[in-house]
Design a protein around this motif. Structure first.
Motif, PDB file in Angstrom:
ATOM      1  N   THR A  98      -1.764  -6.116   5.421  1.00  0.00           N
ATOM      2  CA  THR A  98      -1.886  -4.751   4.904  1.00  0.00           C
ATOM      3  C   THR A  98      -2.084  -3.779   6.061  1.00  0.00           C
ATOM      4  N   GLU A  99      -2.639  -4.269   7.154  1.00  0.00           N
ATOM      5  CA  GLU A  99      -2.801  -3.432   8.342  1.00  0.00           C
ATOM      6  C   GLU A  99      -1.436  -2.967   8.854  1.00  0.00           C
ATOM      7  N   ALA A 100      -0.458  -3.865   8.874  1.00  0.00           N
ATOM      8  CA  ALA A 100       0.892  -3.512   9.336  1.00  0.00           C
ATOM      9  C   ALA A 100       1.523  -2.474   8.418  1.00  0.00           C
ATOM     10  N   ILE A 101       1.316  -2.623   7.122  1.00  0.00           N
ATOM     11  CA  ILE A 101       1.859  -1.656   6.162  1.00  0.00           C
ATOM     12  C   ILE A 101       1.197  -0.297   6.372  1.00  0.00           C
ATOM     13  N   ALA A 102      -0.126  -0.287   6.462  1.00  0.00           N
ATOM     14  CA  ALA A 102      -0.863   0.966   6.659  1.00  0.00           C
ATOM     15  C   ALA A 102      -0.405   1.648   7.948  1.00  0.00           C
ATOM     16  N   LYS A 103      -0.248   0.869   8.996  1.00  0.00           N
ATOM     17  CA  LYS A 103       0.180   1.422  10.288  1.00  0.00           C
ATOM     18  C   LYS A 103       1.568   2.040  10.179  1.00  0.00           C
ATOM     19  N   ARG A 104       2.481   1.347   9.510  1.00  0.00           N
ATOM     20  CA  ARG A 104       3.855   1.859   9.354  1.00  0.00           C
ATOM     21  C   ARG A 104       3.859   3.187   8.607  1.00  0.00           C
ATOM     22  N   VAL A 105       2.954   3.329   7.631  1.00  0.00           N
ATOM     23  CA  VAL A 105       2.893   4.554   6.833  1.00  0.00           C
ATOM     24  C   VAL A 105       2.090   5.642   7.549  1.00  0.00           C
ATOM     25  N   GLY A 106       1.195   5.218   8.417  1.00  0.00           N
ATOM     26  CA  GLY A 106       0.359   6.180   9.113  1.00  0.00           C
ATOM     27  C   GLY A 106      -0.909   6.534   8.357  1.00  0.00           C
ATOM     28  N   VAL A 107      -1.439   5.536   7.635  1.00  0.00           N
ATOM     29  CA  VAL A 107      -2.699   5.728   6.914  1.00  0.00           C
ATOM     30  C   VAL A 107      -3.665   4.621   7.311  1.00  0.00           C
ATOM     31  N   SER A 108      -4.910   4.813   6.962  1.00  0.00           N
ATOM     32  CA  SER A 108      -5.908   3.778   7.215  1.00  0.00           C
ATOM     33  C   SER A 108      -5.841   2.728   6.112  1.00  0.00           C
ATOM     34  N   GLN A 109      -6.346   1.535   6.412  1.00  0.00           N
ATOM     35  CA  GLN A 109      -6.404   0.504   5.372  1.00  0.00           C
ATOM     36  C   GLN A 109      -7.276   0.938   4.192  1.00  0.00           C
ATOM     37  N   PRO A 110      -8.438   1.564   4.428  1.00  0.00           N
ATOM     38  CA  PRO A 110      -9.222   2.016   3.271  1.00  0.00           C
ATOM     39  C   PRO A 110      -8.435   2.972   2.365  1.00  0.00           C
ATOM     40  N   TYR A 111      -7.633   3.857   2.972  1.00  0.00           N
ATOM     41  CA  TYR A 111      -6.824   4.762   2.154  1.00  0.00           C
ATOM     42  C   TYR A 111      -5.754   3.973   1.395  1.00  0.00           C
ATOM     43  N   LEU A 112      -5.156   2.994   2.063  1.00  0.00           N
ATOM     44  CA  LEU A 112      -4.160   2.138   1.418  1.00  0.00           C
ATOM     45  C   LEU A 112      -4.743   1.511   0.152  1.00  0.00           C
ATOM     46  N   PHE A 113      -6.003   1.057   0.251  1.00  0.00           N
ATOM     47  CA  PHE A 113      -6.636   0.408  -0.894  1.00  0.00           C
ATOM     48  C   PHE A 113      -7.148   1.395  -1.935  1.00  0.00           C
ATOM     49  N   ARG A 114      -7.104   2.679  -1.645  1.00  0.00           N
ATOM     50  CA  ARG A 114      -7.334   3.677  -2.698  1.00  0.00           C
ATOM     51  C   ARG A 114      -6.059   3.867  -3.515  1.00  0.00           C
ATOM     52  N   LEU A 115      -4.923   3.624  -2.866  1.00  0.00           N
ATOM     53  CA  LEU A 115      -3.633   3.764  -3.549  1.00  0.00           C
ATOM     54  C   LEU A 115      -3.258   2.513  -4.338  1.00  0.00           C
ATOM     55  N   PHE A 116      -3.626   1.352  -3.813  1.00  0.00           N
ATOM     56  CA  PHE A 116      -3.314   0.058  -4.426  1.00  0.00           C
ATOM     57  C   PHE A 116      -4.567  -0.807  -4.373  1.00  0.00           C
ATOM     58  N   PRO A 117      -4.817  -1.592  -5.415  1.00  0.00           N
ATOM     59  CA  PRO A 117      -6.039  -2.407  -5.408  1.00  0.00           C
ATOM     60  C   PRO A 117      -6.036  -3.566  -4.414  1.00  0.00           C
ATOM     61  N   GLY A 118      -4.882  -3.931  -3.885  1.00  0.00           N
ATOM     62  CA  GLY A 118      -4.828  -5.034  -2.927  1.00  0.00           C
ATOM     63  C   GLY A 118      -3.402  -5.339  -2.519  1.00  0.00           C
ATOM     64  N   LYS A 119      -3.272  -6.306  -1.636  1.00  0.00           N
ATOM     65  CA  LYS A 119      -1.975  -6.715  -1.101  1.00  0.00           C
ATOM     66  C   LYS A 119      -1.037  -7.165  -2.217  1.00  0.00           C
ATOM     67  N   ARG A 120      -1.552  -7.910  -3.145  1.00  0.00           N
ATOM     68  CA  ARG A 120      -0.735  -8.402  -4.257  1.00  0.00           C
ATOM     69  C   ARG A 120      -0.094  -7.250  -5.026  1.00  0.00           C
ATOM     70  N   ALA A 121      -0.865  -6.217  -5.310  1.00  0.00           N
ATOM     71  CA  ALA A 121      -0.343  -5.050  -6.040  1.00  0.00           C
ATOM     72  C   ALA A 121       0.727  -4.341  -5.220  1.00  0.00           C
ATOM     73  N   ILE A 122       0.533  -4.280  -3.923  1.00  0.00           N
ATOM     74  CA  ILE A 122       1.536  -3.659  -3.053  1.00  0.00           C
ATOM     75  C   ILE A 122       2.824  -4.482  -3.091  1.00  0.00           C
ATOM     76  N   PHE A 123       2.680  -5.790  -2.968  1.00  0.00           N
ATOM     77  CA  PHE A 123       3.854  -6.670  -2.980  1.00  0.00           C
ATOM     78  C   PHE A 123       4.597  -6.557  -4.312  1.00  0.00           C
ATOM     79  N   LEU A 124       3.870  -6.612  -5.407  1.00  0.00           N
ATOM     80  CA  LEU A 124       4.524  -6.542  -6.712  1.00  0.00           C
ATOM     81  C   LEU A 124       5.198  -5.187  -6.922  1.00  0.00           C
ATOM     82  N   SER A 125       4.618  -4.120  -6.402  1.00  0.00           N
ATOM     83  CA  SER A 125       5.271  -2.807  -6.477  1.00  0.00           C
ATOM     84  C   SER A 125       6.558  -2.809  -5.660  1.00  0.00           C
TER      85      SER A 125
END
Length: 187
Positions: A31-58
């Motif tokens: 999830t760190e790589a995803i957050a970095k690519r988007v330019g957000v922090s991991q905590p912000y990423l997890f405000r948008l999605f509950p976890g890696k699984r939810a990101i993958f399924l999306s």
């Protein structure tokens, strides 16, 4: 500087996730790589999605929905073999122009197999539902002919596998995909 809405940021995360998962798979992508690519922090990423699984399924949902759209647009107003050839040509363009879509599909199948082997059937159910929407799109575009749908999807999966393994155009493994009139010149 214009601030992105949460929905726009979610969209950015899904796009970035498709690219990251296409290259690293579910297990190999952080999830760190995803957050970095988007330019957000991991905590912000997890405000948008509950976890890696939810990101993958999306990302899976998006990948399959986009493929449905490609097939729908390619076959619109066509029937039978015309629809089949139009969808096949559209898919060939996707593979040539956007190979990450193909790799995301392949990584999806690997992730489901791993989850199923670990006893996680819910993950597979979600992915299978998305894949069935793709199957239905093809099925309806081919006049609800189950044999044509099966052949189209079977060829598609074989193409996915051969491309994923890196077989170049002109290699003899591709010969059975063309009639003699369509066969490309050897390279």
């Amino acid at each position: 500087m214009v601030r992105m809405s949460a929905e726009d940021r979610r969209e950015s995360v899904v796009r970035a996730a498709m690219s990251e998962f296409a290259h690293g798979g579910y297990s190999g992508t952080s999830t760190e790589a995803i957050a970095k690519r988007v330019g957000v922090s991991q905590p912000y990423l997890f405000r948008l999605f509950p976890g890696k699984r939810a990101i993958f399924l999306s990302a899976v949902e998006r990948c399959m929905a986009e493929m449905c759209q490609v097939f729908e647009e390619a076959s619109r107003g066509l029937e039978g073999e015309e629809a089949l050839h139009a969808m096949a040509a559209a898919y060939t363009r996707i593979i040539d122009e956007q190979p990450e879509r193909l790799m995301m599909q392949m990584q999806t199948y690997v992730a489901v197999a791993a989850a199923e082997a670990a006893g996680d059937h819910e993950f597979g159910e979600t992915v299978r539902a998305a894949w069935m929407r793709l199957w239905e799109t093809v099925h309806l575009s081919l006049g609800a002919d189950v044999d044509e749908t099966t052949v189209f999807m079977a060829y598609g999966m074989l193409i996915n596998t051969l491309v994923s393994m890196g077989f170049p155009a002109g290699h003899r493994v591709w010969e059975g995909f063309y009639t003699s009139a369509q066969r490309p010149a050897p390279q």
